[in-house]
Design an enzyme around this catalytic site. Structure first.
Site, PDB file in Angstrom:
ATOM      1  N   ASN A  39       0.951  -1.321   0.150  1.00 52.63           N
ATOM      2  CA  ASN A  39      -0.041  -0.086  -0.096  1.00 52.63           C
ATOM      3  C   ASN A  39       0.858   1.128   0.066  1.00 52.63           C
ATOM      4  OD1 ASN A  39       0.630  -0.687   2.866  1.00 52.63           O
ATOM      5  ND2 ASN A  39      -0.791   0.393   3.636  1.00 52.63           N
ATOM      6  N   GLU A  41       0.385   5.169   0.420  1.00 50.85           N
ATOM      7  CA  GLU A  41      -0.576   6.298   0.856  1.00 50.85           C
ATOM      8  C   GLU A  41       0.218   7.835   0.396  1.00 50.85           C
ATOM      9  OE1 GLU A  41      -1.007   5.626   5.107  1.00 50.85           O
ATOM     10  OE2 GLU A  41      -2.299   3.973   4.489  1.00 50.85           O
ATOM     11  N   CYS A  50      -4.058   0.306  -2.473  1.00 49.09           N
ATOM     12  CA  CYS A  50      -3.871  -0.895  -1.618  1.00 49.09           C
ATOM     13  C   CYS A  50      -2.673  -1.881  -2.217  1.00 49.09           C
ATOM     14  CB  CYS A  50      -5.175  -1.843  -1.815  1.00 49.09           C
ATOM     15  SG  CYS A  50      -6.617  -1.141  -0.889  1.00 49.09           S
ATOM     16  N   GLU A  52      -2.775  -4.946  -2.811  1.00 53.27           N
ATOM     17  CA  GLU A  52      -3.222  -6.052  -3.789  1.00 53.27           C
ATOM     18  C   GLU A  52      -3.197  -5.548  -5.070  1.00 53.27           C
ATOM     19  OE1 GLU A  52      -4.714  -5.269  -0.848  1.00 53.27           O
ATOM     20  OE2 GLU A  52      -5.732  -6.775   0.064  1.00 53.27           O
ATOM     21  N   CYS A  83     -10.138  -5.052   0.413  1.00 51.37           N
ATOM     22  CA  CYS A  83     -11.324  -4.011   0.225  1.00 51.37           C
ATOM     23  C   CYS A  83     -12.160  -4.505  -0.950  1.00 51.37           C
ATOM     24  CB  CYS A  83     -11.012  -2.771   0.192  1.00 51.37           C
ATOM     25  SG  CYS A  83     -10.132  -2.068  -1.689  1.00 51.37           S
ATOM     26  N   CYS A  86     -10.557  -3.868  -4.330  1.00 50.37           N
ATOM     27  CA  CYS A  86      -9.756  -5.021  -4.757  1.00 50.37           C
ATOM     28  C   CYS A  86     -10.009  -6.233  -5.243  1.00 50.37           C
ATOM     29  CB  CYS A  86      -8.515  -4.923  -3.480  1.00 50.37           C
ATOM     30  SG  CYS A  86      -7.256  -3.641  -3.416  1.00 50.37           S
TER      31      CYS A  86
HETATM   32  N1  THU Z   1      -5.211  -1.853   2.541  1.00 54.43           N
HETATM   33  C1  THU Z   1      -4.502  -2.475   1.846  1.00 54.43           C
HETATM   34  O1  THU Z   1      -3.398  -2.085   1.260  1.00 54.43           O
HETATM   35  N2  THU Z   1      -4.931  -3.653   1.543  1.00 54.43           N
HETATM   36  C2  THU Z   1      -6.094  -4.226   2.234  1.00 54.43           C
HETATM   37  O2  THU Z   1      -6.570  -5.319   1.784  1.00 54.43           O
HETATM   38  C3  THU Z   1      -6.962  -3.195   3.058  1.00 54.43           C
HETATM   39  C4  THU Z   1      -6.390  -1.657   3.052  1.00 54.43           C
HETATM   40  C5  THU Z   1      -4.465  -0.436   2.858  1.00 54.43           C
HETATM   41  C6  THU Z   1      -4.942   0.961   2.177  1.00 54.43           C
HETATM   42  C7  THU Z   1      -4.449   1.927   3.067  1.00 54.43           C
HETATM   43  O3  THU Z   1      -3.249   2.092   2.793  1.00 54.43           O
HETATM   44  C8  THU Z   1      -4.636   1.162   4.645  1.00 54.43           C
HETATM   45  O4  THU Z   1      -4.491  -0.082   4.501  1.00 54.43           O
HETATM   46  C9  THU Z   1      -5.647   1.502   5.371  1.00 54.43           C
HETATM   47  O5  THU Z   1      -6.734   1.338   4.678  1.00 54.43           O
END
Ligand code: THU
Length: 130
Positions: A39, A41, A50, A52, A83, A86
Site C-alpha cells: 500500500n 499513501e 492497496c 493488492e 477491500c 480489490c
Molecule cells: N489496505 C490494503 O493495502 N489492502 C487491504 O486489503 C486493506 C487496506 C491499505 C490501504 C490503506 O493504505 C491502509 O491499508 C488503510 O486502509
C-alpha cells in the site's frame, strides 16, 4: 520462497505514514511468476492505494494476466481481507475458485475463494446484450 514469504518481505516496503497500517501482497500467475505490491499513501489521498492493487498493476505491466493464487498480510488482529475494489480487481484476473490466503504477522491465516469474497461479482457477461 513461498507466496506468503514474498508478501511478508515486500510489506516492509509499504509506505503508510498516515494509517501506519502496512500491507504486503503477492499474486502468482499461471506462468509461475510472482508479483508483489504494497500500500502507498500520500498526503492528499491518505487512504492510498492497496497492496493488492499494486501487485496486480505490476502483473499487468509485465504483460501477465492470469492469477492462480493471492497472499496478503498485515499486522492486524484477524487476517486482513481485501477491500471491495480489490476484490473486483482480483476477480478480473482470477477464477471463482482461486484461493486468496490472508495472514496476520502474528501467524493467523484465513483462506477464502474469490467467489466467497465477492459473491454475485459483476462480470463482462452482464454486458452481453450490448
Ligand atoms: N489496505 C490494503 O493495502 N489492502 C487491504 O486489503 C486493506 C487496506 C491499505 C490501504 C490503506 O493504505 C491502509 O491499508 C488503510 O486502509
Amino acid at each position: 520462497m513461498s507466496l506468503l514469504d514474498h508478501a511478508k518481505a515486500v510489506r516492509e516496503n509499504a509506505y503508510a505514514p498516515y494509517s501506519n497500517f502496512k500491507v504486503g501482497a503477492a499474486v502468482q500467475t499461471a506462468s509461475g511468476t510472482i508479483y508483489t505490491g504494497v500500500n502507498v499513501e500520500n498526503v492528499a489521498y491518505p487512504e492510498g492505494t492497496c497492496a493488492e492493487a499494486g501487485a496486480i498493476a505490476a502483473m499487468c505491466a509485465a504483460g501477465d494476466r492470469k492469477i492462480v493464487e493471492v497472499a496478503v498480510i498485515a499486522d492486524s488482529p484477524t487476517p486482513v481481507t481485501p477491500c471491495g475494489g480489490c476484490r473486483q480487481k482480483i476477480a478480473e484476473f482470477a477464477q471463482p475458485d482461486t484461493i486468496v490466503r490472508m495472514y496476520t504477522t502474528g501467524g493467523a491465516q484465513l483462506d477464502m475463494t474469490v467467489a466467497q469474497l465477492l459473491p454475485g461479482v459483476f462480470t463482462a457477461d452482464h454486458m452481453a446484450n450490448t
